[in-house]
Design a protein around this motif. Structure first.
Motif, short mmCIF file in Angstrom:
data_model
loop_
_atom_site.label_atom_id
_atom_site.label_comp_id
_atom_site.label_asym_id
_atom_site.label_seq_id
_atom_site.Cartn_x
_atom_site.Cartn_y
_atom_site.Cartn_z
N UNK A 23 0.83 -1.22 0.00
CA UNK A 23 0.00 0.00 0.00
C UNK A 23 0.86 1.27 0.00
N UNK A 24 2.11 1.14 -0.39
CA UNK A 24 3.04 2.27 -0.36
C UNK A 24 2.60 3.43 -1.24
N UNK A 25 1.77 3.18 -2.23
CA UNK A 25 1.28 4.26 -3.10
C UNK A 25 0.10 5.00 -2.47
N UNK A 26 -0.40 4.48 -1.38
CA UNK A 26 -1.57 5.07 -0.74
C UNK A 26 -2.85 4.31 -1.04
N UNK A 27 -2.80 3.37 -1.96
CA UNK A 27 -3.97 2.56 -2.31
C UNK A 27 -3.86 1.20 -1.61
#
Length: 107
Positions: A23-27
């Motif tokens: 979820x490092x992209x925020x998703x």
């Protein structure tokens, strides 16, 4: 540390490590799916597919940990369970620690 609490802590830590990477992209939509949420093998596979430098197949300690951690959640709710086969404790602890460092370096 006794084996059962260490196993439970390692399972939760591994879940969090993979979810942080995935979820490092925020998703975080992929990691919230019911078939993925607490399934360490599914999280491992997704992390491998996303480029985390792990083998395609989880090692024995991680597969065993996944079986205990996913539904029906034997580590958390041991009702009716008379025995659990836990992963090798030193391999498990070392593996979780190494993955934590690997993900930390990639974030």
């Amino acid at each position: 540390l006794p084996a059962l609490p260490l196993t439970m802590l390692c399972a939760h830590a591994l879940e969090c490590v993979f979810k942080a990477f995935l979820s490092r992209s925020g998703d975080d939509s992929r990691v919230l799916k019911p078939e993925v949420r607490h399934n360490l093998t599914a999280l491992w596979t997704l992390a491998h597919g996303d480029g985390l430098g792990v083998t395609a197949e989880p090692p024995q300690w991680a597969a065993s940990l996944s079986d205990l951690h996913a539904a029906p959640y034997y580590l958390r709710y041991s009702t009716g369970v008379h025995g659990l086969a836990l992963p090798n404790q030193s391999e498990m602890a070392a593996g979780v620690s190494a993955l934590l460092e690997q993900v930390r370096a990639s974030l």
